[in-house]
Design a protein around this motif. Structure first.
Motif, PDB file in Angstrom:
ATOM      1  N   MET A   1     -15.608 -45.049  15.040  1.00  0.00           N
ATOM      2  CA  MET A   1     -14.637 -45.531  14.075  1.00  0.00           C
ATOM      3  C   MET A   1     -14.918 -44.843  12.740  1.00  0.00           C
ATOM      4  N   ALA A   2     -13.917 -44.181  12.165  1.00  0.00           N
ATOM      5  CA  ALA A   2     -14.076 -43.456  10.904  1.00  0.00           C
ATOM      6  C   ALA A   2     -14.186 -44.431   9.741  1.00  0.00           C
ATOM      7  N   ASN A   3     -15.098 -44.150   8.841  1.00  0.00           N
ATOM      8  CA  ASN A   3     -15.265 -44.956   7.640  1.00  0.00           C
ATOM      9  C   ASN A   3     -15.375 -43.983   6.476  1.00  0.00           C
ATOM     10  N   LEU A   4     -14.329 -43.921   5.645  1.00  0.00           N
ATOM     11  CA  LEU A   4     -14.320 -42.941   4.561  1.00  0.00           C
ATOM     12  C   LEU A   4     -15.352 -43.241   3.486  1.00  0.00           C
ATOM     13  N   ALA A   5     -15.709 -44.505   3.279  1.00  0.00           N
ATOM     14  CA  ALA A   5     -16.747 -44.823   2.292  1.00  0.00           C
ATOM     15  C   ALA A   5     -18.090 -44.251   2.746  1.00  0.00           C
ATOM     16  N   ASP A   6     -18.394 -44.349   4.035  1.00  0.00           N
ATOM     17  CA  ASP A   6     -19.620 -43.736   4.559  1.00  0.00           C
ATOM     18  C   ASP A   6     -19.533 -42.217   4.435  1.00  0.00           C
ATOM     19  N   GLU A   7     -18.391 -41.667   4.791  1.00  0.00           N
ATOM     20  CA  GLU A   7     -18.219 -40.219   4.790  1.00  0.00           C
ATOM     21  C   GLU A   7     -18.358 -39.613   3.398  1.00  0.00           C
ATOM     22  N   TYR A   8     -17.799 -40.291   2.367  1.00  0.00           N
ATOM     23  CA  TYR A   8     -17.793 -39.730   1.021  1.00  0.00           C
ATOM     24  C   TYR A   8     -18.840 -40.335   0.095  1.00  0.00           C
ATOM     25  N   GLY A   9     -19.610 -41.295   0.566  1.00  0.00           N
ATOM     26  CA  GLY A   9     -20.692 -41.848  -0.235  1.00  0.00           C
ATOM     27  C   GLY A   9     -20.231 -42.733  -1.384  1.00  0.00           C
ATOM     28  N   THR A  10     -19.076 -43.366  -1.242  1.00  0.00           N
ATOM     29  CA  THR A  10     -18.563 -44.262  -2.277  1.00  0.00           C
ATOM     30  C   THR A  10     -18.746 -45.711  -1.838  1.00  0.00           C
ATOM     31  N   ASP A  11     -18.515 -46.623  -2.775  1.00  0.00           N
ATOM     32  CA  ASP A  11     -18.571 -48.037  -2.441  1.00  0.00           C
ATOM     33  C   ASP A  11     -17.247 -48.525  -1.868  1.00  0.00           C
TER      34      ASP A  11
ATOM     35  N   LEU B   1     -21.649 -53.678  12.759  1.00  0.00           N
ATOM     36  CA  LEU B   1     -20.464 -54.488  12.485  1.00  0.00           C
ATOM     37  C   LEU B   1     -19.600 -53.665  11.546  1.00  0.00           C
ATOM     38  N   TYR B   2     -18.372 -53.350  11.956  1.00  0.00           N
ATOM     39  CA  TYR B   2     -17.456 -52.591  11.115  1.00  0.00           C
ATOM     40  C   TYR B   2     -16.640 -53.567  10.286  1.00  0.00           C
ATOM     41  N   THR B   3     -16.653 -53.385   8.969  1.00  0.00           N
ATOM     42  CA  THR B   3     -15.923 -54.254   8.053  1.00  0.00           C
ATOM     43  C   THR B   3     -15.096 -53.392   7.118  1.00  0.00           C
ATOM     44  N   TRP B   4     -13.846 -53.786   6.899  1.00  0.00           N
ATOM     45  CA  TRP B   4     -12.974 -53.125   5.940  1.00  0.00           C
ATOM     46  C   TRP B   4     -11.995 -54.157   5.428  1.00  0.00           C
ATOM     47  N   HIS B   5     -11.226 -53.790   4.437  1.00  0.00           N
ATOM     48  CA  HIS B   5     -10.202 -54.670   3.879  1.00  0.00           C
ATOM     49  C   HIS B   5      -8.857 -53.957   3.923  1.00  0.00           C
ATOM     50  N   VAL B   6      -7.801 -54.752   3.993  1.00  0.00           N
ATOM     51  CA  VAL B   6      -6.446 -54.223   3.923  1.00  0.00           C
ATOM     52  C   VAL B   6      -5.667 -55.024   2.892  1.00  0.00           C
ATOM     53  N   VAL B   7      -4.657 -54.373   2.329  1.00  0.00           N
ATOM     54  CA  VAL B   7      -3.735 -55.069   1.441  1.00  0.00           C
ATOM     55  C   VAL B   7      -2.795 -55.868   2.334  1.00  0.00           C
ATOM     56  N   PRO B   8      -2.491 -57.116   1.987  1.00  0.00           N
ATOM     57  CA  PRO B   8      -1.593 -57.910   2.835  1.00  0.00           C
ATOM     58  C   PRO B   8      -0.283 -57.173   3.115  1.00  0.00           C
ATOM     59  N   GLU B   9       0.038 -57.035   4.378  1.00  0.00           N
ATOM     60  CA  GLU B   9       1.215 -56.278   4.777  1.00  0.00           C
ATOM     61  C   GLU B   9       2.510 -57.045   4.565  1.00  0.00           C
ATOM     62  N   ASP B  10       2.431 -58.341   4.260  1.00  0.00           N
ATOM     63  CA  ASP B  10       3.653 -59.105   4.007  1.00  0.00           C
ATOM     64  C   ASP B  10       4.178 -58.876   2.593  1.00  0.00           C
ATOM     65  N   LEU B  11       3.427 -58.158   1.764  1.00  0.00           N
ATOM     66  CA  LEU B  11       3.894 -57.808   0.423  1.00  0.00           C
ATOM     67  C   LEU B  11       4.798 -56.581   0.492  1.00  0.00           C
ATOM     68  N   ALA B  12       5.737 -56.492  -0.426  1.00  0.00           N
ATOM     69  CA  ALA B  12       6.580 -55.298  -0.534  1.00  0.00           C
ATOM     70  C   ALA B  12       5.690 -54.104  -0.899  1.00  0.00           C
ATOM     71  N   PRO B  13       6.087 -52.880  -0.539  1.00  0.00           N
ATOM     72  CA  PRO B  13       5.251 -51.707  -0.823  1.00  0.00           C
ATOM     73  C   PRO B  13       4.824 -51.589  -2.288  1.00  0.00           C
ATOM     74  N   GLY B  14       5.726 -51.842  -3.233  1.00  0.00           N
ATOM     75  CA  GLY B  14       5.353 -51.761  -4.642  1.00  0.00           C
ATOM     76  C   GLY B  14       4.315 -52.807  -5.016  1.00  0.00           C
ATOM     77  N   GLU B  15       4.441 -54.009  -4.466  1.00  0.00           N
ATOM     78  CA  GLU B  15       3.461 -55.068  -4.722  1.00  0.00           C
ATOM     79  C   GLU B  15       2.103 -54.714  -4.125  1.00  0.00           C
TER      80      GLU B  15
ATOM     81  N   ARG C   1     -16.783 -56.320  15.734  1.00  0.00           N
ATOM     82  CA  ARG C   1     -18.189 -56.389  16.164  1.00  0.00           C
ATOM     83  C   ARG C   1     -18.363 -55.486  17.380  1.00  0.00           C
ATOM     84  N   THR C   2     -19.417 -54.690  17.354  1.00  0.00           N
ATOM     85  CA  THR C   2     -19.736 -53.811  18.471  1.00  0.00           C
ATOM     86  C   THR C   2     -21.180 -54.073  18.874  1.00  0.00           C
ATOM     87  N   ALA C   3     -21.614 -53.406  19.930  1.00  0.00           N
ATOM     88  CA  ALA C   3     -23.023 -53.510  20.329  1.00  0.00           C
ATOM     89  C   ALA C   3     -23.910 -52.914  19.237  1.00  0.00           C
ATOM     90  N   GLY C   4     -23.347 -52.001  18.456  1.00  0.00           N
ATOM     91  CA  GLY C   4     -24.083 -51.392  17.350  1.00  0.00           C
ATOM     92  C   GLY C   4     -23.743 -52.104  16.049  1.00  0.00           C
TER      93      GLY C   4
END
Length: 131
Positions: A1-11, A55-69, A50-53
């Motif tokens: 599973m790709a994680n851009l924060a891991d890849e680019y060293g950001t928080d 725990l992958y955690t990420w956040h998303v913006v609520p999809e029920d909001l309009a794109p501008g919101e 959750r995997t055997a290795g």
């Protein structure tokens, strides 16, 4: 599973997930609970697999909001993240400058935010790439 924060060293890496319209906020594997809780408080929705290795955690913006919101929500979250000391990168396609500046003005005016701090935040660094 790709994680851009891991890849680019950001928080936090904020971007639109490829082949979707979902705005993601990736955090590094094993991110501190304080960061994950702050993202929750700022209105983003936590997702986990959750995997055997790890725990992958990420956040998303609520999809029920309009794109501008959606863009306004994530852009308003950035100053609080920066003030809390986190390294944040946001792609330009989801960044709303006016919403960001309004959040900064509110922080400077002393309106409470989850990570209120006296110093004004600087804008996020220009993106290095588009996912």
């Amino acid at each position: 599973m790709a994680n851009l924060a891991d890849e680019y060293g950001t928080d936090v890496e904020i971007y639109v997930k490829a082949l979707t319209t979902t705005i993601h906020a990736d955090t590094p594997t094993g991110a501190p609970g304080q960061l994950l809780d702050l993202l929750d408080q700022l209105g983003l929705k936590r997702r986990e697999i959750r995997t055997a290795g790890p725990l992958y955690t990420w956040h998303v913006v609520p999809e029920d909001l309009a794109p501008g919101e959606q863009k306004r929500l994530v852009s308003r979250a950035i100053p609080a993240l920066l003030l809390a000391g986190y390294d944040v990168n946001c792609t330009p396609d989801v960044f709303d400058e006016a919403a960001y500046q309004q959040a900064v003005r509110e922080i400077l005016a002393g309106k409470p935010t989850p990570a209120a701090h006296p110093a004004p935040p600087t804008p996020p660094a220009p993106p290095r790439r588009t996912p």
